[in-house]
Design a protein around this motif. Structure first.
Motif, mmCIF file in Angstrom:
data_model
loop_
_atom_site.group_PDB
_atom_site.id
_atom_site.type_symbol
_atom_site.label_atom_id
_atom_site.label_comp_id
_atom_site.label_asym_id
_atom_site.label_seq_id
_atom_site.Cartn_x
_atom_site.Cartn_y
_atom_site.Cartn_z
ATOM 1 N N VAL A 1 77.067 66.400 82.208
ATOM 2 C CA VAL A 1 76.142 65.280 81.565
ATOM 3 C C VAL A 1 75.389 64.643 82.322
ATOM 4 C CG1 VAL A 1 76.211 63.228 79.980
ATOM 5 C CG2 VAL A 1 77.837 64.971 79.530
ATOM 6 N N GLU A 2 75.902 64.059 83.454
ATOM 7 C CA GLU A 2 74.945 63.201 84.364
ATOM 8 C C GLU A 2 73.784 63.993 84.905
ATOM 9 O OE1 GLU A 2 75.195 60.790 88.471
ATOM 10 O OE2 GLU A 2 76.850 61.519 87.682
ATOM 11 N N ALA A 3 74.112 65.298 85.204
ATOM 12 C CA ALA A 3 72.947 66.236 85.671
ATOM 13 C C ALA A 3 71.909 66.549 84.561
ATOM 14 C CB ALA A 3 73.223 67.403 86.316
ATOM 15 N N GLY A 4 72.631 66.748 83.227
ATOM 16 C CA GLY A 4 71.814 66.957 82.127
ATOM 17 C C GLY A 4 70.678 65.880 81.788
ATOM 18 N N LEU A 5 71.129 64.498 82.038
ATOM 19 C CA LEU A 5 70.492 63.448 81.576
ATOM 20 C C LEU A 5 69.344 63.211 82.561
ATOM 21 C CD1 LEU A 5 73.230 60.870 80.333
ATOM 22 C CD2 LEU A 5 71.179 62.251 78.745
ATOM 23 N N GLU A 6 69.556 63.688 83.899
ATOM 24 C CA GLU A 6 68.522 63.611 84.783
ATOM 25 C C GLU A 6 67.604 64.528 84.507
ATOM 26 O OE1 GLU A 6 69.951 64.283 88.835
ATOM 27 O OE2 GLU A 6 71.283 62.549 88.684
ATOM 28 N N ARG A 7 67.816 65.679 84.037
ATOM 29 C CA ARG A 7 66.813 66.870 83.561
ATOM 30 C C ARG A 7 66.182 66.453 82.276
ATOM 31 N NH1 ARG A 7 65.554 72.384 83.384
ATOM 32 N NH2 ARG A 7 65.087 73.036 81.395
ATOM 33 N N ALA A 8 66.982 65.510 81.252
ATOM 34 C CA ALA A 8 66.291 65.056 80.303
ATOM 35 C C ALA A 8 65.241 64.305 80.407
ATOM 36 C CB ALA A 8 67.188 64.326 79.266
ATOM 37 N N HIS A 9 65.527 63.182 81.576
ATOM 38 C CA HIS A 9 64.339 62.505 81.886
ATOM 39 C C HIS A 9 63.101 63.244 82.591
ATOM 40 C CE1 HIS A 9 67.188 59.024 81.978
ATOM 41 N NE2 HIS A 9 66.322 58.340 82.180
ATOM 42 N N LYS A 10 63.471 64.331 83.255
ATOM 43 C CA LYS A 10 62.211 64.965 83.720
ATOM 44 C C LYS A 10 61.381 65.698 82.530
ATOM 45 C CE LYS A 10 60.502 68.783 86.739
ATOM 46 N NZ LYS A 10 59.462 69.181 85.644
ATOM 47 N N ASP B 1 57.691 64.944 81.308
ATOM 48 C CA ASP B 1 56.643 66.064 81.219
ATOM 49 C C ASP B 1 56.033 66.205 79.648
ATOM 50 O OD1 ASP B 1 56.934 67.047 83.950
ATOM 51 O OD2 ASP B 1 58.402 68.525 83.324
ATOM 52 N N LEU B 2 56.603 65.624 78.926
ATOM 53 C CA LEU B 2 56.174 65.491 77.490
ATOM 54 C C LEU B 2 55.505 64.240 77.093
ATOM 55 C CD1 LEU B 2 59.340 66.996 75.553
ATOM 56 C CD2 LEU B 2 57.075 67.999 75.677
ATOM 57 N N TYR B 3 55.101 63.603 78.368
ATOM 58 C CA TYR B 3 54.251 62.415 78.333
ATOM 59 C C TYR B 3 55.002 61.066 77.449
ATOM 60 C CZ TYR B 3 50.758 65.412 80.367
ATOM 61 O OH TYR B 3 50.129 66.049 81.171
ATOM 62 N N LEU B 4 56.555 61.378 77.459
ATOM 63 C CA LEU B 4 57.154 60.307 77.235
ATOM 64 C C LEU B 4 57.726 59.270 78.017
ATOM 65 C CD1 LEU B 4 59.112 62.327 74.180
ATOM 66 C CD2 LEU B 4 57.351 60.624 73.661
ATOM 67 N N ASP B 5 58.174 58.076 77.535
ATOM 68 C CA ASP B 5 58.799 57.149 78.412
ATOM 69 C C ASP B 5 60.358 57.499 78.249
ATOM 70 O OD1 ASP B 5 60.323 55.137 79.424
ATOM 71 O OD2 ASP B 5 58.834 53.612 79.001
ATOM 72 N N PRO B 6 60.992 58.312 79.412
ATOM 73 C CA PRO B 6 62.214 58.605 79.013
ATOM 74 C C PRO B 6 63.468 57.624 78.750
ATOM 75 C CG PRO B 6 61.439 59.581 81.062
ATOM 76 C CD PRO B 6 60.394 58.604 80.694
ATOM 77 N N ASP B 7 63.403 56.371 79.350
ATOM 78 C CA ASP B 7 64.298 55.503 78.910
ATOM 79 C C ASP B 7 64.044 54.669 77.504
ATOM 80 O OD1 ASP B 7 65.698 55.434 81.576
ATOM 81 O OD2 ASP B 7 64.198 54.468 82.468
ATOM 82 N N ILE C 1 61.463 68.719 71.118
ATOM 83 C CA ILE C 1 61.261 69.772 71.980
ATOM 84 C C ILE C 1 62.096 69.674 73.504
ATOM 85 C CG2 ILE C 1 59.609 70.845 73.374
ATOM 86 C CD1 ILE C 1 57.519 70.193 71.082
ATOM 87 N N GLY C 2 62.085 68.287 73.817
ATOM 88 C CA GLY C 2 62.745 68.055 74.893
ATOM 89 C C GLY C 2 64.468 68.453 74.954
ATOM 90 N N LEU C 3 64.977 68.253 73.743
ATOM 91 C CA LEU C 3 66.510 68.537 73.495
ATOM 92 C C LEU C 3 66.449 69.965 73.392
ATOM 93 C CD1 LEU C 3 69.144 67.491 72.762
ATOM 94 C CD2 LEU C 3 68.268 67.341 70.125
ATOM 95 N N ALA C 4 65.454 70.911 72.767
ATOM 96 C CA ALA C 4 65.764 72.228 72.662
ATOM 97 C C ALA C 4 65.731 72.581 74.134
ATOM 98 C CB ALA C 4 64.589 72.805 71.987
ATOM 99 N N LEU C 5 65.060 72.045 75.146
ATOM 100 C CA LEU C 5 64.802 72.713 76.618
ATOM 101 C C LEU C 5 66.109 72.209 77.399
ATOM 102 C CD1 LEU C 5 61.053 72.186 77.105
ATOM 103 C CD2 LEU C 5 62.324 74.325 76.524
ATOM 104 N N ILE C 6 67.039 71.482 76.843
ATOM 105 C CA ILE C 6 67.988 70.838 77.798
ATOM 106 C C ILE C 6 68.955 71.649 78.477
ATOM 107 C CG2 ILE C 6 69.710 70.216 76.030
ATOM 108 C CD1 ILE C 6 68.644 67.986 78.932
ATOM 109 N N LEU C 7 68.908 72.759 77.965
ATOM 110 C CA LEU C 7 70.035 73.725 78.240
ATOM 111 C C LEU C 7 69.272 75.032 79.105
ATOM 112 C CD1 LEU C 7 72.823 73.992 75.582
ATOM 113 C CD2 LEU C 7 72.682 72.361 77.764
#
Length: 349
Positions: free
Chosen positions: A137-146, A150-156, A176-182
Motif C-alpha cells: 500500500v505504501e509503495a502504491g500510494l507513492e505511485r498514485a502521487h506520481k 502526471d494527470l495535472y492534479l494535486d495528489p494530496d 484514470i489514475g486508479l486504473a493505472l495504479i497496478l
C-alpha cells in the motif's frame, strides 16, 4: 485455446469468433457476432459506431467481464510482454481473472460521476484496490502521487477529497489514475469523456497521448464521437450491427473510408465550420439484436444496396495491407457516397 507461444510480438490481444449472447423472451439476442481482430502492442485502437453497435460489449468480453445472464464464446488470447505464456482469457477462473483485470488490463468505464463510492475518500479507493490485489500500500500510494501529478492534479488534495468535492473532469482523471495504479499494459476506455464538456474532452485526449508514452500503454478507446479519435488513434475499428464492418489506419478511415456506413458516419459528424445543412443523418433504424438480417446487415439503410447485398453476407476484403472492409461495393463507394476532402481537420488542434 492456444497452446503455442509462437506469435507476432506486435500483437497483445488476438480475438477470434467472439460472440456475446443473451437469452430473452423474444429469443436469443446476439450483441456481438463472430468478431475477429487483433490489437497491437503500444497502439491506440479506436472503436467507433452508433450507440448499441456492440462496442462496449466487445470491450467487456476482452476482459471476460460480460455480466450474467450474458454468455461469451470464441477465443480471446492475451500475449504478455517479454514472450510470456499466452493467456486464454475466457478460460480463466475467478482468482485468475482478478489478477488479470487491473494487473494486465484495466478499464475506465463511462460515467466517472458514479464510479466512486460517494462516502469514501479517493485515497480509500486506491488503498482498497492495492489491498485487494495484495500490493504494497505504501509503495502504491507513492505511485498514485506520481500518476495523479502526471494527470495535472494535486495528489494530496484529490486523495483526501470525497468524490463529490471534485469536478467532473477531476473525477475522470482520478479514475484514470486508479486504473493505472497496478501498472497494467492495456488500458480500455469505454466512452470516458461522454459526460464532459468539449474543452475537458480535449484535455483528456491530450493527457492520454502523454500517458501512453509515459507508461508504455496500449489503449483501446471506445466512442461514438469520431472527432475525438482523429488525433489520438493509430487504427480504427468501425462496428455496425454487433460486428466489424471496416478496420484500417485512422487516415484510411477518415480519407478513404470503404464502407457505406463509415462514410455515412463521417457525413453525420457535426463540423462547427460547415453549414448545418451539409450534415446528413443516417436514415432508417438501428438493427435489432434478436433479428438476423439476411445478407449484409446494413442493406436496409444503405443507399448502395442491391439484390446481391440482400442475398449474402459480405466477407472482409483487403483494400490495402492495413485496410479491410465488408462491402461488395467498396470499389464504387467513393463515387456514390462522397465525404469531405478533409473531414474534421483541426477539430482537436
Amino acid at each position: 485455446m492456444r497452446t503455442s507461444n509462437q506469435n507476432d510480438s506486435d500483437v497483445v490481444f488476438e480475438v477470434r469468433d467472439l460472440e456475446v449472447t443473451f437469452g430473452t423472451k423474444r429469443g436469443e439476442s446476439r450483441v456481438v457476432r463472430n468478431v475477429d481482430f487483433d490489437i497491437h502492442r503500444n497502439e491506440t485502437l479506436g472503436m467507433v459506431g452508433e450507440s448499441g453497435s456492440g462496442k462496449s460489449m466487445t470491450s467487456s468480453a476482452l476482459m471476460n467481464a460480460v455480466v450474467s445472464p450474458g454468455e461469451t464464446s470464441g477465443e480471446v488470447t492475451y500475449y504478455p510482454p517479454d514472450g510470456g505464456e499466452p493467456i486464454s482469457v475466457l478460460d480463466l477462473d475467478e482468482d485468475e481473472l482478478r489478477r488479470f483485470r487491473w494487473g494486465e488490463v484495466a478499464m475506465v468505464f463511462q460515467g466517472a460521476m458514479s464510479s466512486f463510492n460517494p462516502v469514501k475518500k479517493v485515497r480509500g479507493h486506491f488503498v482498497e484496490t492495492l489491498e485487494d490485489h495484495n500490493r504494497d500500500v505504501e509503495a502504491g500510494l507513492e505511485r498514485a502521487h506520481k500518476i495523479l501529478g502526471d494527470l495535472y492534479l494535486d495528489p494530496d488534495r484529490v486523495l483526501d477529497s470525497y468524490p463529490y468535492e471534485l469536478s467532473g473532469g477531476m473525477k475522470q482523471r482520478a479514475l484514470i489514475g486508479l486504473a493505472l495504479i497496478l501498472e497494467p499494459e492495456v488500458l480500455v476506455m469505454d466512452e470516458p469523456t461522454a459526460a464532459l464538456d468539449l474543452l475537458m474532452q480535449r484535455s483528456i485526449v491530450a493527457l492520454l497521448k502523454e500517458l501512453k508514452t509515459e507508461y508504455d500503454l496500449t489503449i483501446i478507446f471506445i466512442t461514438h464521437d469520431l472527432p475525438l479519435l482523429t488525433k489520438l488513434a493509430d487504427r480504427l475499428i468501425v462496428m455496425y450491427a454487433f460486428d466489424i464492418v471496416e478496420v484500417g489506419s485512422t487516415d484510411d478511415i477518415l480519407y478513404d473510408a470503404a464502407h457505406p456506413y463509415t462514410r455515412s458516419l463521417l457525413n453525420a459528424t457535426p463540423d462547427l465550420k460547415a453549414p448545418i445543412e451539409e450534415m446528413q443523418s443516417i436514415s432508417g433504424a438501428k438493427p435489432d439484436p434478436v433479428t438476423n438480417v439476411p445478407g449484409c446487415s446494413y442493406h436496409p439503410r444503405c443507399p448502395m444496396a442491391t439484390e446481391a447485398c440482400k442475398a449474402q453476407e459480405p466477407p472482409m476484403e483487403d483494400r490495402s495491407a492495413s485496410h479491410r472492409t465488408a462491402c461488395i461495393h467498396h470499389e464504387d463507394v467513393s463515387d456514390e457516397i462522397p465525404i469531405p476532402a478533409k473531414p474534421m481537420e483541426g477539430e482537436l488542434q
